[in-house]
Motif scaffolding. Structure first.
Motif: not given
Length: 250
Positions: A111-116, A141-147, A178-183
């Protein structure tokens, strides 16, 4: 201390089927010690950075990698699921220091908090905690991040975003993700390796939104790594529903 509740590197992993947390890093974006502070020391030298070089890392509260959390979640079948929050510049060192110390064999989801940089620049090294395949024939590997983070990472790491190989193009071993978009919405939770996470949007500076996360079944944990201010939507709409969670003082 980056290994959790102790200052001597004791194992903080699950015991008797209880989930646990491992703080892989609690340092700033440049990590500690600060390289410039070490190669160009002040007179007198910085007490923190000087001390950070005087003891082994596992005994040293001032030797800190980029902020990152590993959740050792015990699922309904009693199996460990390893959920990683953020993969910063120091991820390789975190693997060598703490994955080996705590005998962590893999990462099941990210899970990513942001892209810095201090949250994503270790993504290339995820392949070190994945099964080896010279042809990339492994489950990603599933990876969850914002658009927003997805768009930034596509520019930073185009080779990590799956594309069809052109005819005759060489297969190169890279991390399979495996990129998965969250809101960024408190009312839109998502599941990662069987554990529910609620996004907690916070301000990281006054012009940038970073995510924290609320998770846990028997006990709730709010994890927020980069925050300067809680927006009203997060503080009022979420924390008002959970009175045992205290919002920071203004």
């Amino acid at each position: 201390m980056e290994t959790g509740a102790t200052q001597n590197g004791n194992d903080t992993r699950s015991v008797n089927g209880v989930s646990s947390l491992i703080f892989l890093g609690t340092g700033c974006s440049s990590a500690l010690p600060n390289a410039q502070c070490v190669i160009l020391p002040a007179d007198p030298p910085c007490e923190v950075c000087s001390q950070s070089l005087s003891l082994p890392p596992e005994q040293n509260p001032n030797y800190r990698c980029n902020t990152s959390l590993l959740i050792d979640y015990i699922d309904e079948k009693g199996a460990s699921k390893y959920i990683l929050i953020d993969v910063g510049k120091t991820f390789r060192e975190q693997v060598l220091r703490w994955f080996t110390h705590h005998k962590i064999p893999r990462v099941d989801s990210i899970i990513l908090t942001h892209e810095h940089a201090d949250a994503v620049l270790g993504l290339d090294d995820i392949r070190a905690v994945q099964p080896y395949s010279s042809t990339n024939e492994i489950d990603p590997t599933p990876i969850y991040l914002t658009q927003y983070a997805m768009e930034s990472i596509t520019e930073k790491f185009p080779y990590l975003v799956k594309k069809k190989l052109k005819e005759g193009q060489e297969v190169r071993r890279v991390a399979q993700l495996d990129w998965r978009i969250i809101e960024s919405d408190c009312e839109k939770p998502f599941m990662s390796s069987g554990l529910e996470f609620v996004p907690l949007p916070v301000m990281h500076g006054e012009d940038y939104v970073c995510l924290g996360f609320l998770f846990g079944k028997k006990s709730k944990i709010a994890y927020i790594s980069d925050v300067s201010r809680f927006p009203a939507t997060t503080e009022h709409e979420w924390f008002s529903q959970h009175p045992l969670l205290l919002a920071p003082e203004s």
